[in-house]
Write a protein that holds these residues in place. Structure first.
Motif, mmCIF file in Angstrom:
data_model
loop_
_atom_site.group_PDB
_atom_site.id
_atom_site.type_symbol
_atom_site.label_atom_id
_atom_site.label_comp_id
_atom_site.label_asym_id
_atom_site.label_seq_id
_atom_site.Cartn_x
_atom_site.Cartn_y
_atom_site.Cartn_z
ATOM 1 N N HIS A 27 27.081 9.243 53.099
ATOM 2 C CA HIS A 27 26.602 8.085 52.350
ATOM 3 C C HIS A 27 25.136 8.242 51.965
ATOM 4 O O HIS A 27 24.634 7.481 51.168
ATOM 5 C CB HIS A 27 26.781 6.817 53.184
ATOM 6 C CG HIS A 27 28.213 6.498 53.445
ATOM 7 N ND1 HIS A 27 28.706 5.225 53.387
ATOM 8 C CD2 HIS A 27 29.279 7.276 53.757
ATOM 9 C CE1 HIS A 27 29.995 5.233 53.655
ATOM 10 N NE2 HIS A 27 30.360 6.479 53.892
ATOM 11 N N VAL A 28 24.455 9.212 52.559
ATOM 12 C CA VAL A 28 23.051 9.483 52.259
ATOM 13 C C VAL A 28 22.947 10.923 51.785
ATOM 14 O O VAL A 28 23.377 11.847 52.480
ATOM 15 C CB VAL A 28 22.149 9.287 53.502
ATOM 16 C CG1 VAL A 28 20.708 9.661 53.176
ATOM 17 C CG2 VAL A 28 22.234 7.856 54.013
ATOM 18 N N LEU A 49 22.082 6.642 48.056
ATOM 19 C CA LEU A 49 22.897 5.974 49.069
ATOM 20 C C LEU A 49 24.144 5.455 48.361
ATOM 21 O O LEU A 49 24.043 4.774 47.339
ATOM 22 C CB LEU A 49 22.128 4.810 49.700
ATOM 23 C CG LEU A 49 20.827 5.210 50.391
ATOM 24 C CD1 LEU A 49 19.904 4.031 50.559
ATOM 25 C CD2 LEU A 49 21.139 5.819 51.727
ATOM 26 N N HIS A 85 29.275 1.926 51.525
ATOM 27 C CA HIS A 85 28.907 1.049 52.637
ATOM 28 C C HIS A 85 27.922 1.784 53.541
ATOM 29 O O HIS A 85 28.226 2.869 54.039
ATOM 30 C CB HIS A 85 30.149 0.639 53.434
ATOM 31 C CG HIS A 85 29.851 -0.315 54.534
ATOM 32 N ND1 HIS A 85 29.755 -1.675 54.322
ATOM 33 C CD2 HIS A 85 29.610 -0.109 55.842
ATOM 34 C CE1 HIS A 85 29.474 -2.257 55.464
ATOM 35 N NE2 HIS A 85 29.376 -1.330 56.417
ATOM 36 N N ILE A 86 26.757 1.211 53.760
ATOM 37 C CA ILE A 86 25.701 1.867 54.530
ATOM 38 C C ILE A 86 25.813 1.435 55.996
ATOM 39 O O ILE A 86 25.776 0.249 56.307
ATOM 40 C CB ILE A 86 24.305 1.508 53.968
ATOM 41 C CG1 ILE A 86 24.259 1.773 52.455
ATOM 42 C CG2 ILE A 86 23.219 2.272 54.700
ATOM 43 C CD1 ILE A 86 24.648 3.160 52.027
ATOM 44 N N THR A 87 25.934 2.428 56.869
ATOM 45 C CA THR A 87 26.127 2.175 58.297
ATOM 46 C C THR A 87 24.843 2.449 59.082
ATOM 47 O O THR A 87 23.867 2.981 58.537
ATOM 48 C CB THR A 87 27.235 3.081 58.849
ATOM 49 O OG1 THR A 87 26.784 4.445 58.786
ATOM 50 C CG2 THR A 87 28.534 2.936 58.074
ATOM 51 N N ASP A 93 24.052 6.059 58.904
ATOM 52 C CA ASP A 93 23.416 6.426 57.630
ATOM 53 C C ASP A 93 21.921 6.122 57.665
ATOM 54 O O ASP A 93 21.102 6.918 57.195
ATOM 55 C CB ASP A 93 24.052 5.658 56.468
ATOM 56 C CG ASP A 93 25.516 6.001 56.255
ATOM 57 O OD1 ASP A 93 25.885 7.178 56.455
ATOM 58 O OD2 ASP A 93 26.281 5.088 55.892
ATOM 59 N N MET A 94 21.566 4.969 58.221
ATOM 60 C CA MET A 94 20.151 4.592 58.304
ATOM 61 C C MET A 94 19.396 5.543 59.231
ATOM 62 O O MET A 94 18.269 5.949 58.931
ATOM 63 C CB MET A 94 20.001 3.141 58.778
ATOM 64 C CG MET A 94 20.524 2.122 57.780
ATOM 65 S SD MET A 94 19.850 2.299 56.118
ATOM 66 C CE MET A 94 18.118 2.023 56.407
ATOM 67 N N LEU A 135 18.830 8.718 57.282
ATOM 68 C CA LEU A 135 17.755 8.548 56.298
ATOM 69 C C LEU A 135 16.385 8.565 56.969
ATOM 70 O O LEU A 135 15.479 9.287 56.542
ATOM 71 C CB LEU A 135 17.954 7.240 55.526
ATOM 72 C CG LEU A 135 16.867 6.904 54.505
ATOM 73 C CD1 LEU A 135 16.790 7.961 53.416
ATOM 74 C CD2 LEU A 135 17.132 5.535 53.910
ATOM 75 N N LEU A 171 20.730 3.345 44.854
ATOM 76 C CA LEU A 171 21.959 2.790 45.440
ATOM 77 C C LEU A 171 23.072 2.869 44.404
ATOM 78 O O LEU A 171 22.927 2.341 43.308
ATOM 79 C CB LEU A 171 21.755 1.325 45.815
ATOM 80 C CG LEU A 171 21.410 1.001 47.239
ATOM 81 C CD1 LEU A 171 21.335 -0.485 47.438
ATOM 82 C CD2 LEU A 171 22.331 1.618 48.237
ATOM 83 N N TYR A 185 27.374 0.284 45.753
ATOM 84 C CA TYR A 185 27.037 -0.455 46.974
ATOM 85 C C TYR A 185 28.213 -1.319 47.419
ATOM 86 O O TYR A 185 28.745 -2.109 46.645
ATOM 87 C CB TYR A 185 25.806 -1.326 46.716
ATOM 88 C CG TYR A 185 25.390 -2.154 47.898
ATOM 89 C CD1 TYR A 185 24.714 -1.576 48.961
ATOM 90 C CD2 TYR A 185 25.663 -3.514 47.949
ATOM 91 C CE1 TYR A 185 24.317 -2.329 50.054
ATOM 92 C CE2 TYR A 185 25.265 -4.280 49.037
ATOM 93 C CZ TYR A 185 24.599 -3.679 50.078
ATOM 94 O OH TYR A 185 24.207 -4.432 51.156
ATOM 95 N N PHE A 243 26.276 -3.386 53.838
ATOM 96 C CA PHE A 243 25.340 -2.815 54.788
ATOM 97 C C PHE A 243 25.665 -3.382 56.154
ATOM 98 O O PHE A 243 25.942 -4.568 56.281
ATOM 99 C CB PHE A 243 23.923 -3.231 54.343
ATOM 100 C CG PHE A 243 22.835 -2.777 55.256
ATOM 101 C CD1 PHE A 243 22.297 -3.630 56.209
ATOM 102 C CD2 PHE A 243 22.309 -1.499 55.154
ATOM 103 C CE1 PHE A 243 21.272 -3.224 57.038
ATOM 104 C CE2 PHE A 243 21.283 -1.089 55.984
ATOM 105 C CZ PHE A 243 20.766 -1.944 56.928
#
Length: 135
Positions: A9-10, A25, A28-30, A33-34, A37, A57, A60, A63
């Motif tokens: 996702h990244v 990104l 769906h950002i998990t 993923d954060m 990043l 993004l 999207y 999140f």
């Protein structure tokens, strides 16, 4: 070994400046993923005291809000405040642009939100370009 049907996702985008970092990104950002990043950004801080960042993004789908309050994410946000000069944010739902506007006066970095059709303007504002890579 099974194939991973869920692409990352990244994705880091190579730029024409060594102190400019760009990321795409997707979906769906998990929390993972954060962490990914912020891990990439931590590596950038080891090389450069100050950097510029562009985030795109695409598609999207939400999140994980619990990710915003995880210890590793909070540490990443704190380090970002010390190291990022300019932060361009492209796309996402409309409320994200509003959030950028709300927080901008309280942050030391220059921050600007661009619509999904303003990607060229975002790159120009950052003063960098993506580098085409052969696949």
């Amino acid at each position: 070994m099974p194939l991973n049907d869920d692409p990352p996702h990244v994705r880091q985008i190579e730029t024409d400046r060594d102190d400019a970092y760009a990321f795409e990104l997707v979906g769906h950002i998990t929390a993972a993923d954060m962490e990914n990043l912020y891990g990439l950004l931590e590596g950038a801080y080891e090389i450069h005291e100050r950097i510029d960042v562009l985030v795109i993004l695409r598609g999207y789908e939400g999140f994980d809000w619990q990710a915003a309050f995880k210890e590793q994410t909070m540490i990443g946000k704190t380090h970002a405040l010390k190291h990022i000069r300019k932060y361009a944010f492209i796309g996402g739902p409309g409320w994200m642009g509003t959030m950028v506007g709300l927080f901008k006066p309280f942050l030391s970095m220059e921050m600007k939100h661009f619509g999904p059709d303003e990607i060229d303007q975002a790159w120009a504002w950052l003063g960098a370009r993506p580098v085409e890579t052969a696949t």
